[in-house]
Structure formats: structure tokens, C-alpha cells
Design a protein around this motif. Sequence first.
Motif, short mmCIF file in Angstrom:
data_model
loop_
_atom_site.label_atom_id
_atom_site.label_comp_id
_atom_site.label_asym_id
_atom_site.label_seq_id
_atom_site.Cartn_x
_atom_site.Cartn_y
_atom_site.Cartn_z
N SER A 129 34.62 -25.53 22.20
CA SER A 129 35.29 -26.74 21.72
C SER A 129 34.54 -28.00 22.12
O SER A 129 34.60 -29.02 21.43
CB SER A 129 36.72 -26.80 22.25
OG SER A 129 37.52 -25.78 21.68
N LEU A 179 43.31 -31.21 22.68
CA LEU A 179 44.16 -30.02 22.79
C LEU A 179 43.68 -29.05 23.87
O LEU A 179 44.49 -28.56 24.67
CB LEU A 179 44.27 -29.32 21.43
CG LEU A 179 45.14 -30.02 20.38
CD1 LEU A 179 45.15 -29.22 19.08
CD2 LEU A 179 46.55 -30.21 20.89
N PRO A 180 42.37 -28.72 23.95
CA PRO A 180 41.93 -27.82 25.01
C PRO A 180 42.23 -28.35 26.41
O PRO A 180 42.61 -27.58 27.30
CB PRO A 180 40.41 -27.72 24.77
CG PRO A 180 40.26 -27.95 23.31
CD PRO A 180 41.28 -28.99 22.98
N GLN A 214 43.77 -21.72 24.87
CA GLN A 214 42.46 -22.11 24.33
C GLN A 214 42.18 -21.42 23.00
O GLN A 214 41.56 -22.00 22.10
CB GLN A 214 41.35 -21.78 25.34
CG GLN A 214 41.41 -22.57 26.64
CD GLN A 214 41.23 -24.06 26.44
OE1 GLN A 214 40.71 -24.51 25.43
NE2 GLN A 214 41.65 -24.84 27.43
N CYS A 247 43.83 -23.24 20.21
CA CYS A 247 43.19 -24.52 19.87
C CYS A 247 42.23 -24.40 18.70
O CYS A 247 41.97 -25.38 17.99
CB CYS A 247 42.45 -25.09 21.09
SG CYS A 247 43.54 -25.73 22.39
#
Length: 458
Positions: free
Chosen positions: A385, A393-394, A437, A440
Amino acid sequence: MTEAKSRHMDLLLNAPIPSLLWRLAAPNVTATVILTAVTVADALFVGFLGTAALASLALVFPFQTLTQMMAGGAIGGAVTSAVARALGAGDREHANVLAWHAVVVACGMALPFVIVLGLLPATVFALLGGSGDVLNGAVRYAQIAFGGVIVTWLFYVLAAILRGTGDIATPVRAIIATSLLQVGLSGVLTLGFGPVPSFGIMGPAIAMVLCQGLAVAYMAVHLFGSGAGVQLRFGGLRLRPFADIMSVGAIGLVHSAALAGTVVVVTALVGTYGTAALAGYGLGGRLELMLVPIVFGIGGALTASVGANFGAGQFARARRIAWAGAGIAMCMTGMIGFTVTALPGVWLDRFTADPDAYAIGALYLAIAAPFYGIFGGGQALYFASQGTGRLVLPVTVSTSRFALIAIVGSIAIAQKWDLSSMFVGVAVGLVFMGVGQALCLFGPGWRPDDRLPARAVS
């Protein structure tokens, strides 16, 4: 670009994914495993000094790991992502400017560590429950390790610049050579050998600063030359390069702080159970944190690959690379977890003969280690990411995990629960991280317009 530089970008953008991950991740994994072995060796040498020395190392280790996570993972990953995206978009001049600004960022980020942990370590470690010989040992180690922490920051950031160009070989050579030297030097300086006196717990810290300094010199010479994908040149300061790095790096710092902070909080809570509990958990928690640099062997390749493909508009390929890398990381860390669950002595016997410390370490591994694979896969997806440049988000996932474990641990202390309850909370947090994760990748950061054409590699 030169032919060599063009080959690096062509690999990132066009090579079959299995070949890409093998050629980038395999040497990077080798380097990070050896780098991690240095940490194991340090604990082994310090173990000869006694349980109090191991407890001292347990107090310092979360902060040392935080430095590595910030320098190599948060800021380093942001640097790799920014350089890779610039080169993927065909803008080498901007990549050159990013390299110089990355060095400036590294120096600035090192300064708080020097002040707080290099000059004022006693205050910090006393707050975590350190006292007597345990506190004194932690202070002596920290004064060396964090007094020279700018070397550590440059070590990770220069390697990150090179990874962003697709050049894995140069940082790998530097890491492997100096890490092997560090193992030998750490043993000599810690325990003494021949005319060299024993520096005790300061030995590993001295060895680290000296050997990482050699690696920094090697990588700097390469980047100042003309053989790298970018060229490091001193120059003025501009807002855009700082923004490109820190837009990813600043939020990544929150992720790193959450990872290391989780262990700091649990360390502080476990410290209320006594020195043996602190030493035992320190060994178990050390293994958990060591999974992150191991996964980074794959994750560093994922950040560069995803970054280059996002820069070139190849978003669907970037997602396939991320899932493939996460699967490999999950298998690697899962094997470690199941091994130490079934055979805790494989890990613990190397560091302590204290039966109480051993029992606490074995309890932690029995509860948490079966979920290392889920945690490792999630960490690999976090590094992927980073390549997208979108981390809200992560990082929300990692901070939520920190809050979850802190709450469970605090309740365990307030209700006078035994240590197993706290360790169950840690295990739940590992699963939360991995699953979060993975989810995500279905969020907006991974759903740009897939119809954008890829740029040709210049």
C-alpha cells in the motif's frame, strides 16, 4: 536512461510477477534475514551477561525497532514509493531531487532520537519500570545506539533510494557485508577477546554504529556516481519533494509508532510482574517485532514494484503483485510461528537458562505465535500500500490494533488477570492486523482508473 537503469524499470513494469518477485525479493529477504540475525546474535551475546542485561535489552529494543521501522519502513518506504513513482512516470530529474530531500529528511528525523534517547534515556526507561542494574544497562546501550542514530537513519534511507530505482543489488551487498562484520564485532566488544576488553551491554551498540557507518559510506559513493538510477546531488530545498515523501511518510510514522508502541505498552504492563516476566516477554516480543524486518525483505520489493506500476498507470498489475507478495510473506512467517509454537526451545534456549523467564517466553509463543502468518501477510500488504501513496486506511488498521491491545492489557492489570490474558489480547491484535490490511486492498486507494495506459519506459 542508461541500459542498466532501463533494465531495472523494465523489470518492475513488464516482467512476469513470479520472476519479478524472485529477482527483487529473494536478495532483499536474504539481506533482511542476515540483518535480523544480527539482532539475534546481540541478544545471544548479551545473554551471557545475565538476566538483568537481557531485561535491559528488552527495555531498549522496542525503541530501536521503532527507529528501524520509521527509517526503513515509514520514511524509507515513502522514499522508495516516491522515487519509483517518479521513475515509473518517466521523470528522472524529479527522482534526483527526491533523493537529496530524502537525505535531509533522514537527518531531521534522527534529531529527536538523539535528544530523547541519546541524551535523556534514564527518564524514558524509568517510566517503563526499569530500575537498578536493568535501568543502568539500558541507559549505557541507548547512549551509544541513539547518540549515533543519524547513521542508522542514513543507512535505511539510502537503501530506500536505491530500491526505488529497482536496484536491489547495491543495498543488499552493503547490508550483507556489514551485518556479517557486525556479528563478529558485537561478540568481541560485548564479551572481550584477546587484547580487546569487554564493553558489556555497550558492545552491540558500538558495533552497530561502526558497521552501519561503513554501509552508509558505500551506498553514498554509489549514489554520488553516475551508475545509479538516480544521482544524489546537494542542492536547495523545495516544497514539492518534501510533500511527495512526507505525504506517505508522515502517516507511515503513525503505523510504525503503533507497531512499536504496542510492544512498549505490553512491555510496561508485563514489567509489573517482575524482572523474569520482563526478560521472558522481551524474548517473545523480540521475535514478533523481528517478523517486520523479515517481511520487509518482500515488502521493500512490493513498495518499489507497486510504486513504479502506479506511476505508469498499471494498477491491476500492481494489485496482483501485492497479493502474490502477501502470500509469500504469510508462508514464511507462518512457518516461523508454527515452529516456535511447537518447539519454543528453538528460540528461547539460545538466550536464557532462567526457568522463570523461559516459562513466560514459552507461554507468549504458545498463545501468539500461531498467528504470525496472518500478521506477516498483513504487513506485506501494508508495504504494498505504501507504493500507492495512499495509507489512511492501512494506518487506521494499525492504530486500531494498538488501541485494542492497550485496552485489553490495561483491563488485565486492573482486574489482576494472569499474563495469559494479556497475551491472548496480543494474539487477537495480530489477526486484526492481517485481516484489516487485506481488506484495505478493496478500498479506494487501490481502485484508480484501470483504463489508464502504461507509460513507456524511457
